[in-house]
Design an enzyme around this catalytic site. Structure first.
Site, PDB file in Angstrom:
ATOM      1  N   ASN A   1       1.860 -42.173  96.391  1.00  0.00           N
ATOM      2  CA  ASN A   1       2.598 -41.849  95.164  1.00  0.00           C
ATOM      3  C   ASN A   1       3.736 -40.859  95.403  1.00  0.00           C
ATOM      4  OD1 ASN A   1       0.720 -39.765  95.592  1.00  0.00           O
ATOM      5  ND2 ASN A   1       0.557 -39.291  93.421  1.00  0.00           N
TER       6      ASN A   1
ATOM      7  N   HIS B   1      -3.215 -36.474  99.543  1.00  0.00           N
ATOM      8  CA  HIS B   1      -1.774 -36.459  99.229  1.00  0.00           C
ATOM      9  C   HIS B   1      -1.077 -35.540 100.224  1.00  0.00           C
ATOM     10  CE1 HIS B   1      -2.293 -38.425  95.290  1.00  0.00           C
ATOM     11  NE2 HIS B   1      -3.457 -37.815  95.306  1.00  0.00           N
ATOM     12  N   LEU B   2      -0.225 -36.128 101.053  1.00  0.00           N
ATOM     13  CA  LEU B   2       0.497 -35.311 102.031  1.00  0.00           C
ATOM     14  C   LEU B   2       1.932 -35.029 101.597  1.00  0.00           C
ATOM     15  CD1 LEU B   2      -0.592 -36.700 105.538  1.00  0.00           C
ATOM     16  CD2 LEU B   2      -1.182 -34.501 104.493  1.00  0.00           C
TER      17      LEU B   2
ATOM     18  N   ALA C   1      -0.697 -31.899  87.648  1.00  0.00           N
ATOM     19  CA  ALA C   1      -2.130 -32.062  87.929  1.00  0.00           C
ATOM     20  C   ALA C   1      -2.347 -32.105  89.432  1.00  0.00           C
ATOM     21  CB  ALA C   1      -2.626 -33.360  87.301  1.00  0.00           C
TER      22      ALA C   1
ATOM     23  N   HIS D   1      -9.047 -39.724 100.817  1.00  0.00           N
ATOM     24  CA  HIS D   1      -8.061 -39.707  99.711  1.00  0.00           C
ATOM     25  C   HIS D   1      -7.263 -38.411  99.838  1.00  0.00           C
ATOM     26  CE1 HIS D   1      -6.953 -40.407  95.276  1.00  0.00           C
ATOM     27  NE2 HIS D   1      -6.265 -39.341  95.678  1.00  0.00           N
TER      28      HIS D   1
ATOM     29  N   HIS E   1      -7.478 -45.682  91.007  1.00  0.00           N
ATOM     30  CA  HIS E   1      -7.466 -44.513  90.106  1.00  0.00           C
ATOM     31  C   HIS E   1      -8.041 -44.999  88.780  1.00  0.00           C
ATOM     32  CE1 HIS E   1      -5.853 -40.573  88.615  1.00  0.00           C
ATOM     33  NE2 HIS E   1      -6.180 -41.194  87.490  1.00  0.00           N
TER      34      HIS E   1
ATOM     35  N   HIS F   1     -12.131 -40.510  93.456  1.00  0.00           N
ATOM     36  CA  HIS F   1     -12.370 -39.228  92.774  1.00  0.00           C
ATOM     37  C   HIS F   1     -13.148 -39.413  91.469  1.00  0.00           C
ATOM     38  CE1 HIS F   1      -8.716 -40.639  90.877  1.00  0.00           C
ATOM     39  NE2 HIS F   1      -7.917 -40.178  91.813  1.00  0.00           N
TER      40      HIS F   1
ATOM     41  N   ASP G   1      -8.732 -35.636  97.631  1.00  0.00           N
ATOM     42  CA  ASP G   1      -7.669 -35.659  96.631  1.00  0.00           C
ATOM     43  C   ASP G   1      -6.886 -34.354  96.673  1.00  0.00           C
ATOM     44  OD1 ASP G   1      -6.020 -36.626  94.669  1.00  0.00           O
ATOM     45  OD2 ASP G   1      -7.392 -36.208  93.016  1.00  0.00           O
TER      46      ASP G   1
ATOM     47  N   LYS H   1      -3.417 -49.190  96.865  1.00  0.00           N
ATOM     48  CA  LYS H   1      -3.775 -48.244  95.814  1.00  0.00           C
ATOM     49  C   LYS H   1      -3.346 -48.747  94.449  1.00  0.00           C
ATOM     50  CE  LYS H   1      -4.812 -44.467  93.704  1.00  0.00           C
ATOM     51  NZ  LYS H   1      -5.389 -43.170  93.961  1.00  0.00           N
TER      52      LYS H   1
HETATM   53  C1  NCD Z   1      -2.513 -36.299  92.207  1.00  0.00           C
HETATM   54  C2  NCD Z   1      -1.102 -35.892  92.640  1.00  0.00           C
HETATM   55  O1  NCD Z   1      -0.701 -34.754  92.361  1.00  0.00           O
HETATM   56  O2  NCD Z   1      -0.421 -36.684  93.286  1.00  0.00           O
HETATM   57  N1  NCD Z   1      -2.977 -35.361  91.217  1.00  0.00           N
HETATM   58  C3  NCD Z   1      -4.247 -35.130  90.860  1.00  0.00           C
HETATM   59  O3  NCD Z   1      -4.465 -34.395  89.897  1.00  0.00           O
HETATM   60  N2  NCD Z   1      -5.240 -35.641  91.520  1.00  0.00           N
HETATM   61  C4  NCD Z   1      -2.513 -37.706  91.730  1.00  0.00           C
HETATM   62  C5  NCD Z   1      -3.892 -38.295  91.578  1.00  0.00           C
HETATM   63  O4  NCD Z   1      -4.588 -38.562  92.561  1.00  0.00           O
HETATM   64  O5  NCD Z   1      -4.305 -38.525  90.426  1.00  0.00           O
HETATM   65 ZN    ZN Z   2      -5.114 -38.359  94.318  1.00  0.00          ZN
END
Ligand code: NCD
Ligand code: ZN
Length: 351
Positions: free
Chosen positions: A42, A16-17, A264, A14, A137, A175, A248, A100
């Site tokens: 996302n 985010h790039l 977040a 998991h 999620h 997560h 994450d 997702k």
């Molecule tokens: C993630 C994000 O910033 O894209 N933020 C997070 O707090 N984990 C989104 C997510 O996975 O909920």
């Molecule tokens: Zn995430």
């Protein structure tokens, strides 16, 4: 005394790039330690169709550091308009590894997520037929549900009914942050697994809120009480094949985090492996670290484990860790576990 630990090269289930300058800045940190990662869709706008995923995968591949074979495992962002045929074609061609599900409004860039689950029933049924996992999620978004209860309520009101409506659908609870999440996974032997992040093994909600507010510890799902962190630690360090690492790692610039309504996400890609070695060592569970980072995830997804290895060293002297990375968009703070892991990655091969 120096300790040395060699594991199969890990994967991140998991991640985010992001895109553009942020993608170029953060990708090298994941590619340095991880062979593959499930890439979150996302973006703005989100990665919704097979064509979007092809274009995003190509941008990731071109942002890889020279010589890197890092493999992005692409996902599609489920919307109420998602076409089951497009999903099946993207899976059949090998383009995507999962879909997702963001409940609409649950987290960063989730506005196009699902509000009416009856509208995605056909896509979910097709996914069950073809064996394509759904990454979830797991938080409800109702304003009358306390934010600390949103995962537990999601399991009862949304996840369990959904799994009953679509038998055979492979689901990854992403997560997880609660003992209810751990217990729900443990109660089911088939078609269900959960990822656990690095930071949720380290912080509870006091770390965010007690003695001053610490925006860099704010992520979603938000960290819960200490008893929940301990349940996550026990699950992650147990060797149970249903639990595996999804960092994450979610970079946001410091200005985006440090404002009246901050974003977040915790950026953990650079120091995750060092922190995990510390955590598993602290719990006397180093023998299970490889299962968590390198074996359980591939087994669930039906992929072979990586051929290469990663070596971690624990030196007598603690090594100082960098606190930030620079990006063209601004500085990004690296997750501070509140201790200096004695461990560091000394060598990685990708087989
Ligand atoms: C993630 C994000 O910033 O894209 N933020 C997070 O707090 N984990 C989104 C997510 O996975 O909920
Ligand atoms: Zn995430």
């Amino acid at each position: 005394m120096t300790h040395q630990l060699t594991l199969r090269t890990p994967d991140d289930w998991h991640l985010h790039l992001r895109d553009g300058a942020m993608l170029r800045a953060v990708l090298p940190y994941s590619a340095a330690h991880f062979a593959r990662a499930i890439i979150m869709p996302n973006l703005v706008p989100p990665v919704v169709t097979g064509a979007d995923a092809v274009a995003y995968r190509d941008r990731i591949l071109s942002a890889r550091p020279a010589g890197s074979d890092f493999t992005p495992l692409m996902t599609l962002y489920l919307t109420e308009e998602t076409d089951a045929g497009d999903v099946a074609a993207a899976h059949a061609s090998g383009l995507i590894t999962a879909v997702k599900l963001y409940p609409a409004g649950a987290t960063t860039n989730s506005a196009s997520g699902v509000a009416d689950f009856s509208r995605v029933q056909d896509v979910l049924e097709r996914m069950a037929e073809i064996g394509l996992p759904l990454c979830v999620h797991g938080e409800v978004t109702d304003s009358d549900i306390d934010i600390f209860d949103r995962e537990a309520v999601f399991i009862d009101r949304v996840l369990d009914p959904l799994r009953t409506r679509v038998p055979g659908l492979k689901v990854v609870m992403e997560h997880i942050t609660t003992s209810q999440g751990v217990d729900y996974v443990k109660a089911h032997d088939k078609d269900l697994a959960a990822t656990i992040t690095t930071h949720h093994l380290v912080i509870n909600r006091n770390h965010i809120l007690a003695g001053g507010i610490r925006p860099h510890y704010y992520c979603l799902p938000v960290a819960k009480r200490e008893e929940h962190r301990l349940a996550l630690r026990a699950a992650a360090t147990s060797g149970d094949a249903r639990f595996f690492l999804g960092t994450d790692s979610a970079p946001h610039t410091d200005p985006a985090k440090l404002q009246p309504c901050g974003c977040a996400g915790c950026f953990t890609a650079p120091n995750t492996m060092a922190i995990l070695a510390h955590v598993f060592n602290e719990d006397g569970a180093l023998e299970w670290l490889e299962s968590f980072t390198s074996l359980n995830g591939p087994a669930f997804y039906g992929l072979p484990p990586n051929e290469g290895t990663i070596t971690l060293l624990k030196e007598a002297q603690d090594m100082l860790m960098p606190t930030h990375i620079k990006t063209e968009d601004g500085p990004v703070t690296i997750f501070d576990p509140g201790f200096t892991p004695g461990w560091h990655v000394s060598d990685v091969s990708f087989g």
